[in-house]
Design a protein around this motif. Structure first.
Motif, PDB file in Angstrom:
ATOM      1  N   ARG A  41      18.018  72.168  90.903  1.00 44.30           N
ATOM      2  CA  ARG A  41      19.147  71.241  90.960  1.00 44.30           C
ATOM      3  C   ARG A  41      19.092  70.400  92.240  1.00 44.30           C
ATOM      4  N   ALA A  42      18.650  71.003  93.321  1.00 44.80           N
ATOM      5  CA  ALA A  42      18.530  70.252  94.574  1.00 44.80           C
ATOM      6  C   ALA A  42      17.488  69.142  94.430  1.00 44.80           C
ATOM      7  N   HIS A  44      16.537  67.834  91.592  1.00 52.09           N
ATOM      8  CA  HIS A  44      17.125  66.887  90.640  1.00 52.09           C
ATOM      9  C   HIS A  44      18.046  65.910  91.355  1.00 52.09           C
ATOM     10  N   GLY A  45      18.852  66.423  92.270  1.00 54.28           N
ATOM     11  CA  GLY A  45      19.744  65.558  93.039  1.00 54.28           C
ATOM     12  C   GLY A  45      18.967  64.592  93.918  1.00 54.28           C
ATOM     13  N   ASN A  47      15.927  63.474  93.326  1.00 53.67           N
ATOM     14  CA  ASN A  47      15.321  62.489  92.443  1.00 53.67           C
ATOM     15  C   ASN A  47      16.330  61.423  92.025  1.00 53.67           C
ATOM     16  N   LYS A  48      17.551  61.843  91.726  1.00 56.66           N
ATOM     17  CA  LYS A  48      18.575  60.883  91.341  1.00 56.66           C
ATOM     18  C   LYS A  48      18.884  59.931  92.482  1.00 56.66           C
ATOM     19  N   ALA A  49      18.916  60.455  93.705  1.00 58.45           N
ATOM     20  CA  ALA A  49      19.200  59.608  94.859  1.00 58.45           C
ATOM     21  C   ALA A  49      18.096  58.573  95.066  1.00 58.45           C
ATOM     22  N   THR A  52      18.330  55.971  92.361  1.00 59.95           N
ATOM     23  CA  THR A  52      19.456  55.059  92.537  1.00 59.95           C
ATOM     24  C   THR A  52      19.183  54.023  93.627  1.00 59.95           C
ATOM     25  N   GLU A 209      23.794  59.163  82.009  1.00 57.82           N
ATOM     26  CA  GLU A 209      24.649  59.357  83.179  1.00 57.82           C
ATOM     27  C   GLU A 209      26.124  59.209  82.817  1.00 57.82           C
ATOM     28  N   ASP A 214      26.688  67.208  82.371  1.00 58.42           N
ATOM     29  CA  ASP A 214      25.753  67.779  83.335  1.00 58.42           C
ATOM     30  C   ASP A 214      24.364  67.234  83.017  1.00 58.42           C
ATOM     31  N   THR A 215      23.948  66.206  83.735  1.00 57.13           N
ATOM     32  CA  THR A 215      22.662  65.578  83.441  1.00 57.13           C
ATOM     33  C   THR A 215      21.503  66.541  83.663  1.00 57.13           C
ATOM     34  N   TYR A 216      21.660  67.483  84.579  1.00 53.18           N
ATOM     35  CA  TYR A 216      20.593  68.445  84.832  1.00 53.18           C
ATOM     36  C   TYR A 216      20.290  69.244  83.567  1.00 53.18           C
TER      37      TYR A 216
END
Length: 259
Positions: A41-42, A44-45, A47-49, A52, A209, A214-216
């Motif tokens: 999850r970390a 994943h977060g 990667n999303k950042a 974006t 999104e 929960d996108t994960y």
């Protein structure tokens, strides 16, 4: 047409068919086969950042500024460069009909198609398909292992990660650019793969999104089911009925059927 070349991100092509169902996705921890979920999850977060701040804006600019015919030529060229890797995996999996199609695509598009910029072979009935060493390992009976999220590359597992590395090591284009000391060409190709693929997924991932609780979990489920379909040589594109997907996130869904 958009390239599916960039490893792992191509899995998100399945999301278009089920984006509006992703908010209903449910799972149980004991069935998720995700023992390092906090770490995943970390990542994943992260990667999303990065997506974006950097990747999506660049991809959006590419999609809006570069004319569609030019984008299509770029996608065709990228697919053609990957043809030797696909051909090798076709042969290792014993898929000789697919190997013939890949060989003809490489021959025709590299010549009449002007180095692959034009998909002449596709117009002649030799349709594009993708194979990678992760799929080859699955056909050989290697189990996928626990779920992983790779930095930038996204959803994966130990089997597909090994396959990703193997495809990269044996890629003729990479070997050629290294031998000629022009590795910058390979970096350019990798960047184009990322941008071209992400540009084709802007609307799809934006919908995920917006609609997913929960996108994960959504990405994890869709990744596994898409990979299972690819291993079985099932065609699950944008037109597939959402009912073809089972949103119970269980390892059994990922067991490849014999080819």
């Amino acid at each position: 047409m958009r390239t599916e070349l960039f490893p792992r991100m191509r899995i998100f092509l399945a999301i278009a068919s089920v984006a509006f169902m992703s908010a209903c996705t449910t799972h149980t921890d004991e069935d998720a086969n995700d023992p390092i979920e906090p770490v995943n999850r970390a990542v994943h977060g992260f990667n999303k950042a990065v997506d974006t701040v950097v990747i999506r804006p660049v991809a959006w600019t590419y999609r809006e500024v570069i004319p569609d015919p030019v984008q299509e030529r770029i996608g065709n060229g990228l697919r053609n460069l990957k043809s030797p890797v696909i051909l090798a995996n076709d042969l290792m999996q014993g898929e000789f009909d697919n190997a013939w199609v890949t060989f003809m695509r490489l021959l025709i598009n590299s010549t009449w198609g002007l180095a692959g910029l034009h998909d002449v072979a596709g117009e002649m009935g030799f349709a594009y398909h993708n194979e990678d060493f992760g799929q080859t390992l699955a056909v050989a009976g290697v189990e996928e292992g626990p779920y992983l999220v790779l930095p930038i590359l996204g959803p994966s597992n130990p089997r597909d990660t090994v396959g990703l590395v193997a495809d990269w090591i044996l890629d003729p284009f990479r070997l050629y650019t290294a031998a000629k000391n022009v590795e910058e060409a390979n970096y350019v190709r990798t960047g184009l793969q990322l941008i071209d693929t992400r540009a084709g997924l802007i609307d799809v991932l934006d919908d995920v999104e917006k609609t997913s609780l929960d996108t994960y979990v959504s990405y994890r489920t869709l990744y596994r089911q898409r990979r299972a379909a690819e291993i079985k040589n099932q065609t699950l594109g944008h037109e597939v009925d959402g009912e073809a997907f089972d949103f119970n996130d269980t390892p059994e869904q990922n067991t490849p059927a014999p080819k």
